[in-house]
Design a protein around this motif. Structure first.
Motif, short mmCIF file in Angstrom:
data_model
loop_
_atom_site.label_atom_id
_atom_site.label_comp_id
_atom_site.label_asym_id
_atom_site.label_seq_id
_atom_site.Cartn_x
_atom_site.Cartn_y
_atom_site.Cartn_z
N GLU A 144 0.82 -1.21 0.00
CA GLU A 144 0.00 0.00 0.00
C GLU A 144 0.86 1.26 0.00
OE1 GLU A 144 -3.05 -0.20 3.06
OE2 GLU A 144 -3.32 -2.34 2.66
N ARG A 215 -7.63 -1.34 -2.15
CA ARG A 215 -6.71 -0.66 -1.24
C ARG A 215 -5.33 -0.48 -1.84
NH1 ARG A 215 -3.78 -4.74 1.57
NH2 ARG A 215 -4.56 -6.79 0.96
N ASN A 218 -4.16 3.30 -5.15
CA ASN A 218 -3.29 4.48 -5.14
C ASN A 218 -1.84 4.10 -5.40
OD1 ASN A 218 -1.74 6.72 -3.04
ND2 ASN A 218 -3.10 7.47 -4.64
N TYR A 221 -1.51 3.46 -9.07
CA TYR A 221 -1.46 4.73 -9.79
C TYR A 221 -0.07 5.36 -9.70
CZ TYR A 221 -2.20 9.56 -11.13
OH TYR A 221 -2.08 10.78 -11.74
N ASN A 222 0.49 5.40 -8.49
CA ASN A 222 1.82 5.99 -8.31
C ASN A 222 2.90 5.18 -9.02
OD1 ASN A 222 0.88 8.12 -6.76
ND2 ASN A 222 1.11 7.01 -4.83
N CYS A 232 8.22 6.02 -4.08
CA CYS A 232 7.35 4.88 -4.42
C CYS A 232 8.26 3.84 -5.04
CB CYS A 232 6.24 5.28 -5.39
SG CYS A 232 5.19 3.90 -5.90
N GLN A 254 -8.00 3.68 -10.30
CA GLN A 254 -7.55 5.08 -10.39
C GLN A 254 -6.81 5.39 -11.69
OE1 GLN A 254 -5.48 6.64 -6.96
NE2 GLN A 254 -6.88 5.66 -5.51
#
Length: 255
Positions: A144, A215, A218, A221-222, A232, A254
């Protein structure tokens, strides 16, 4: 039935999106089995790295049903909690043995013994085994917080001289382990782990990265859109020559 709904690439990183987690797991397993079989056909054996965690459930369930000659495969695993006995429900050795390795019975398995009495010697020995190996396929996930293995942003190093090291787990990573149900309280989650480093992952020939669940949206996406940096850690996969990111609709929500 495996249903794939989209494919694209971001720099070197191939992305495959499936309708659901089961389909993504089957797609990842088919991909891994193909490359293991190709390696066995080419040289008579294959070397595989396996990850653990809730994100790998569907992949592992699918992989153990496929036609692969496990008697010709050597397996490493990606990481393990420091100080946690194999009998603990969260032990990654326990996870791999019970969910797949005791069933398929590979030629050889190299486990990280996280509660070894001499942990420095354990790490040195595991690193020597990795140095001597050419890993045909690595199976990983993304945390995450964007980690790969337990290389959280604060400890990730794209130029790490080590292949295996002790790492500190950040709060997001520890809360993820709690949220997945491996521990009853946050206090029980270890603060340290033994992990393959990012260079150890990047030297593998082929990487399958299985990342289902909303979850993780994100972090996905990053991984695809953020600057390539240790903020990241998974962004580095965009520089690997042969990595495929397997997503379901939720983790791709996303994009």
């Amino acid at each position: 039935m495996t249903i794939e709904i989209k494919q694209f690439k971001k720099e070197n990183l191939a992305v495959r999106i499936f309708t659901d987690e089961t389909s993504a797991g089957k797609g990842s397993a088919d991909f891994v089995a193909q490359h293991l079989n190709n390696a066995i056909q080419a040289k008579g054996y294959a070397t595989l790295i396996l990850a653990t965690g809730a994100s790998q459930f569907a992949f592992i369930e699918a992989l153990k049903t496929l036609q692969v000659d496990w008697s010709k495969i050597t397996v490493f695993h990606l990481d393990e909690y420091k100080g946690l006995p194999e009998t603990h429900p969260a032990s990654f050795r326990k996870y791999l043995k019970e969910r797949i390795l005791d069933i398929v019975k590979p030629f050889q398995v190299h486990y990280i013994n996280g509660d070894a009495k001499d942990i420095d010697r354990e790490i040195a020995g595991y690193e020597e085994l990795l140095k001597a190996a050419t890993v045909d396929v690595a199976c990983i996930g993304i945390g995450e917080n964007g980690h790969i293995a337990f290389n959280d942003p604060e400890v990730a190093d794209f130029n790490d001289p080590a292949l295996v090291k002790i790492v500190q787990l950040d709060d997001i990573s520890r809360r993820q382990q709690l949220g997945e149900g491996w521990f009853s309280t946050l206090e029980e989650v270890p603060k340290e782990a033994i992990s393959l480093t990012i260079p150890a992952i990047m030297r593998c020939k082929v990487i399958s990265c299985m990342v289902p669940d909303k979850r993780k949206a994100n972090a996905v996406y990053n991984t695809l859109n953020a600057e390539i940096s240790t903020a990241c850690p998974a962004t580095i996969l965009r520089r690997h020559p042969h990595t495929v990111l397997f997503l379901d609709k939720d983790s791709a929500s996303q994009l």
